[in-house]
Design a protein around this motif. Structure first.
Motif, mmCIF file in Angstrom:
data_model
loop_
_atom_site.group_PDB
_atom_site.id
_atom_site.type_symbol
_atom_site.label_atom_id
_atom_site.label_comp_id
_atom_site.label_asym_id
_atom_site.label_seq_id
_atom_site.Cartn_x
_atom_site.Cartn_y
_atom_site.Cartn_z
ATOM 1 N N MET A 92 0.734 -1.094 0.211
ATOM 2 C CA MET A 92 -0.145 0.275 0.108
ATOM 3 C C MET A 92 1.115 1.411 0.246
ATOM 4 O O MET A 92 0.480 2.494 -0.594
ATOM 5 C CB MET A 92 -0.980 -0.354 1.017
ATOM 6 C CG MET A 92 -2.120 -0.545 1.215
ATOM 7 S SD MET A 92 -3.167 -1.429 2.557
ATOM 8 C CE MET A 92 -4.523 -2.170 1.996
ATOM 9 N N GLN A 93 1.867 1.560 0.465
ATOM 10 C CA GLN A 93 3.153 2.327 1.146
ATOM 11 C C GLN A 93 3.632 2.364 -0.651
ATOM 12 O O GLN A 93 4.266 3.665 -1.129
ATOM 13 C CB GLN A 93 4.085 2.576 1.766
ATOM 14 C CG GLN A 93 3.137 2.197 3.239
ATOM 15 C CD GLN A 93 4.349 1.718 4.044
ATOM 16 O OE1 GLN A 93 5.225 1.502 4.096
ATOM 17 N NE2 GLN A 93 3.901 1.658 5.609
ATOM 18 N N SER A 94 4.071 1.315 -0.893
ATOM 19 C CA SER A 94 4.412 1.875 -2.849
ATOM 20 C C SER A 94 3.601 2.414 -3.887
ATOM 21 O O SER A 94 3.476 3.025 -4.803
ATOM 22 C CB SER A 94 4.393 0.898 -3.036
ATOM 23 O OG SER A 94 5.761 -0.021 -1.772
ATOM 24 N N GLY A 95 1.900 2.118 -3.613
ATOM 25 C CA GLY A 95 1.291 2.627 -4.266
ATOM 26 C C GLY A 95 0.030 1.252 -4.604
ATOM 27 O O GLY A 95 0.094 0.046 -4.227
ATOM 28 N N LEU A 156 5.625 5.613 -11.103
ATOM 29 C CA LEU A 156 5.330 6.571 -9.522
ATOM 30 C C LEU A 156 3.781 5.787 -9.352
ATOM 31 O O LEU A 156 3.393 6.034 -8.606
ATOM 32 C CB LEU A 156 5.105 7.963 -9.782
ATOM 33 C CG LEU A 156 6.317 8.765 -10.617
ATOM 34 C CD1 LEU A 156 6.139 9.828 -11.088
ATOM 35 C CD2 LEU A 156 7.890 8.993 -9.982
ATOM 36 N N ASP A 157 3.333 4.970 -10.348
ATOM 37 C CA ASP A 157 2.246 4.633 -10.006
ATOM 38 C C ASP A 157 1.037 5.757 -9.641
ATOM 39 O O ASP A 157 0.386 5.223 -8.476
ATOM 40 C CB ASP A 157 1.812 3.196 -8.937
ATOM 41 C CG ASP A 157 1.635 2.048 -8.699
ATOM 42 O OD1 ASP A 157 0.495 1.592 -9.666
ATOM 43 O OD2 ASP A 157 1.649 1.211 -7.457
ATOM 44 N N VAL A 158 0.224 6.161 -10.639
ATOM 45 C CA VAL A 158 -0.165 7.229 -10.172
ATOM 46 C C VAL A 158 -1.864 7.345 -11.221
ATOM 47 O O VAL A 158 -2.238 7.193 -10.326
ATOM 48 C CB VAL A 158 0.285 8.642 -11.321
ATOM 49 C CG1 VAL A 158 -0.767 9.755 -10.951
ATOM 50 C CG2 VAL A 158 1.715 9.049 -10.184
ATOM 51 N N GLY A 159 -1.208 6.871 -12.395
ATOM 52 C CA GLY A 159 -2.851 6.801 -12.750
ATOM 53 C C GLY A 159 -2.644 6.011 -14.080
ATOM 54 O O GLY A 159 -1.735 5.709 -14.376
ATOM 55 N N GLN A 160 -3.208 5.826 -15.212
ATOM 56 C CA GLN A 160 -3.505 5.098 -16.290
ATOM 57 C C GLN A 160 -3.977 5.739 -17.663
ATOM 58 O O GLN A 160 -4.289 5.285 -18.346
ATOM 59 C CB GLN A 160 -4.077 3.978 -16.034
ATOM 60 C CG GLN A 160 -3.984 3.011 -15.329
ATOM 61 C CD GLN A 160 -4.602 1.921 -14.464
ATOM 62 O OE1 GLN A 160 -5.761 1.587 -14.236
ATOM 63 N NE2 GLN A 160 -4.376 0.464 -14.894
ATOM 64 N N GLY A 161 -3.992 7.223 -17.134
ATOM 65 C CA GLY A 161 -5.029 7.956 -18.164
ATOM 66 C C GLY A 161 -4.466 9.655 -18.320
ATOM 67 O O GLY A 161 -3.711 9.656 -17.197
ATOM 68 N N ALA A 162 -4.410 9.959 -19.342
ATOM 69 C CA ALA A 162 -3.979 11.410 -19.242
ATOM 70 C C ALA A 162 -4.945 11.948 -20.833
ATOM 71 O O ALA A 162 -5.372 11.767 -21.171
ATOM 72 C CB ALA A 162 -2.709 11.481 -20.053
ATOM 73 N N VAL A 163 -5.092 13.666 -21.287
ATOM 74 C CA VAL A 163 -5.099 14.454 -21.708
ATOM 75 C C VAL A 163 -4.496 15.414 -22.128
ATOM 76 O O VAL A 163 -3.996 15.787 -21.737
ATOM 77 C CB VAL A 163 -6.779 15.288 -20.855
ATOM 78 C CG1 VAL A 163 -7.190 16.262 -22.184
ATOM 79 C CG2 VAL A 163 -7.327 14.284 -20.065
ATOM 80 N N ALA A 174 -5.059 10.301 -11.451
ATOM 81 C CA ALA A 174 -4.691 10.612 -10.461
ATOM 82 C C ALA A 174 -6.073 9.230 -9.390
ATOM 83 O O ALA A 174 -6.669 8.521 -9.714
ATOM 84 C CB ALA A 174 -4.283 11.875 -9.569
ATOM 85 N N LEU A 175 -5.731 9.979 -8.528
ATOM 86 C CA LEU A 175 -6.833 8.297 -7.110
ATOM 87 C C LEU A 175 -8.262 8.952 -7.242
ATOM 88 O O LEU A 175 -9.248 7.524 -7.383
ATOM 89 C CB LEU A 175 -6.038 8.856 -5.861
ATOM 90 C CG LEU A 175 -6.914 7.308 -4.943
ATOM 91 C CD1 LEU A 175 -6.610 6.539 -5.240
ATOM 92 C CD2 LEU A 175 -5.997 8.167 -3.436
ATOM 93 N N PRO A 176 -8.378 10.390 -8.242
ATOM 94 C CA PRO A 176 -10.159 9.980 -8.007
ATOM 95 C C PRO A 176 -10.875 10.009 -8.902
ATOM 96 O O PRO A 176 -11.374 9.841 -9.420
ATOM 97 C CB PRO A 176 -9.853 12.044 -8.122
ATOM 98 C CG PRO A 176 -8.995 12.391 -7.538
ATOM 99 C CD PRO A 176 -7.675 11.077 -7.867
ATOM 100 N N GLY A 177 -9.695 9.237 -9.892
ATOM 101 C CA GLY A 177 -10.160 8.627 -11.420
ATOM 102 C C GLY A 177 -10.671 10.045 -12.571
ATOM 103 O O GLY A 177 -9.780 10.448 -12.542
#
Length: 265
Positions: A92-95, A156-163, A174-177
């Motif tokens: 969990m601490q790693s992402g 960095l295990d942040v998210g899976q998308g970008a605009v 990020a975490l909010p989706g």
């Protein structure tokens, strides 16, 4: 007789997978609200839960849907689960991806093999091709830029998308989706240098090295509608690596809104 367990997350993926399985046992973490009837279980009692699955003849499990991190209640840990807590907390601490891998390892060690969504319904993960509309050369450049950004964020295990629009990154996931990312991008659409230039696109892909048995990016009709509301020109994703729910409806929504849908090699 061998059975399969469906660990249901939120969203429409879990019902789609359940419909393709023969008498699965269906469970969900008790803080989630899946769109399917599921028995609850707690992470703090993971080992007794695995015992319960084994007693029901479960030898395989599939995770389907969005899983938000639970709030851990230390007083609820049983003695055997307590022994594996350091592994889970370290993850969990790693992402998110590391935390999920730690949980998958515990399932496998209990003799429950994890199968991926695309093993059950391969048609949910489209191969290369344009499904709606037609991305322009400018869109193709934005897609390449977005792919570069998402790939760079992977470690960095942040998210899976970008605009990305006109070469500029308007938002990252990020975490909010995804929906929150698109709402943020809509707020900052005025940053595009050319009002008459490319509208921009949403790009989705797994993180480099991600365990593909769980948490593949997912898009569907709701994503298409949200992208249209954000004023984007289309949605692009890594071919063979992203789940597309309700394909016909998603394509219809894209055509209605004038968006392109592109599974990019």
């Amino acid at each position: 007789m061998s059975r399969i367990a469906l660990i249901a997350g939120e969203g429409r993926l879990a019902p789609a997978i359940a419909a393709a399985l023969d008498t699965p046992v269906i469970y969900a973490l008790d803080h989630l609200r899946p769109e399917i009837e599921a028995k609850p279980f707690r992470l703090e009692r993971l080992v007794p839960f695995l015992d319960e699955l084994t007693e029901q003849g479960v030898t395989r499990a599939v995770f389907a849907g969005a899983i938000r991190r639970p709030r851990i209640e230390p007083d609820l840990f049983d003695q055997r689960t307590m022994a594996i807590v350091p592994r889970i907390l370290m993850g969990m601490q790693s992402g998110d991806d590391a935390a999920l891998r730690a949980v998958l390892d515990v399932f496998e060690e209990a003799g429950i093999h994890i199968v991926s969504v695309d093993e059950i319904l391969p048609e949910l993960v489209p191969g290369e091709g344009v499904l709606a509309g037609e991305p322009s050369p400018r869109d193709q450049k934005d897609a390449a830029r977005a792919a570069e950004i998402v790939h760079g964020l992977g470690p960095l295990d942040v998210g899976q998308g970008a605009v990305v629009a006109q070469g500029l990154c308007l938002a990252i996931e990020a975490l909010p989706g995804t929906q929150a990312m698109l709402e943020f991008a809509k707020l900052h659409a005025g940053l595009k240098p050319d009002p008459k230039g490319a509208k921009g696109l949403l790009y989705k892909a797994p993180k480099p090295g991600q365990d593909r048995r769980i948490d593949l990016p997912t898009i569907g009709p709701d994503t298409v509608r949200q992208a249209a509301e954000a004023g984007l020109g289309g949605i692009v994703w890594e071919a063979g690596s992203v789940i597309l729910l309700e394909r016909d409806e998603a394509v219809h929504c894209a055509n209605q809104a004038g968006l392109f849908l592109w599974a990019r090699a």
